[in-house]
Structure formats: structure tokens, C-alpha cells
Enzyme design. Structure first.
Site, PDB file in Angstrom:
ATOM      1  CB  CYS A  33      -0.896  -0.061   1.235  1.00 58.52           C
ATOM      2  SG  CYS A  33      -1.673   1.491   1.673  1.00 58.52           S
ATOM      3  CB  CYS A  36       0.334   1.942   4.088  1.00 62.56           C
ATOM      4  SG  CYS A  36      -1.332   1.280   3.919  1.00 62.56           S
TER       5      CYS A  36
END
Length: 105
Positions: A33, A36
């Protein structure tokens, strides 16, 4: 990861640590991600600054999928604030240091 942020490896560990009195910020993320990765520095800064006010826990959704199901995590990153084990706030997507600091203060 910062030493103030503890990685959760199992559901049992999460259950044991998330019911602590006070606030716990749970960071749901995944290695793949990008958002993230962008959120990590803000999270690390807030965890270092506020470790006396809240516990910081990190959950890799690929490692512990049961927890992302339990919290109905659909987008990453998701930050869930627990107070005495109950969800009181949720922030989805990229966040600023200010938003995270506000959530745990």
C-alpha cells in the site's frame, strides 16, 4: 517501524493488548500500500510524541486478516482509535501528523 509502534502478529495478541485502559491507535496497513508508506512518517512522529498518552499498534492486513474483517477495514491505511477497547474514532486514507495527534490527545 518506530519502537513506540508495536506490530500485532495474532488475534490473541490484539485482544490482549487492545483492551487496555485509555486510548489505543490501531494502524491497519499492507506492504503493497503506497498510501500506507506515505502515512508512516506522520504515524511514527505522533507515536514518539504521544506514547505516554496512547498505545500504538500496527496490523498488517495480509498477516492478520481476521482483524481487518472484524473492523470492516475496506481501505488502507485505516486508523482506528480505541478507548478502553471500544472504537471511538476512525480515520481512513492518508493522514497528517495533526490529525493523528488530535485523535490520540
Amino acid at each position: 517501524a518506530s519502537s513506540s509502534i508495536k506490530e500485532i502478529a495474532t488475534v490473541a495478541q490484539f485482544d490482549q493488548e487492545s483492551t487496555a485502559p485509555g486510548k489505543t491507535l490501531v494502524y491497519f496497513h499492507a506492504d503493497w500500500c503506497g498510501a500506507c508508506r506515505k502515512s508512516k512518517p506522520a504515524l511514527a512522529a505522533v507515536a514518539n510524541e504521544y506514547s505516554n498518552r496512547a498505545a500504538f499498534r500496527s496490523v498488517n492486513v495480509d498477516g492478520v486478516p481476521e482483524l481487518s474483517e472484524r473492523f470492516s477495514v475496506q481501505y488502507l491505511p485505516t486508523f482506528v482509535v480505541l478507548e478502553n477497547g471500544k472504537e471511538v474514532q476512525r480515520i481512513v486514507g492518508g493522514v497528517s501528523e495533526e490529525e493523528l495527534a488530535e485523535a490520540v490527545s
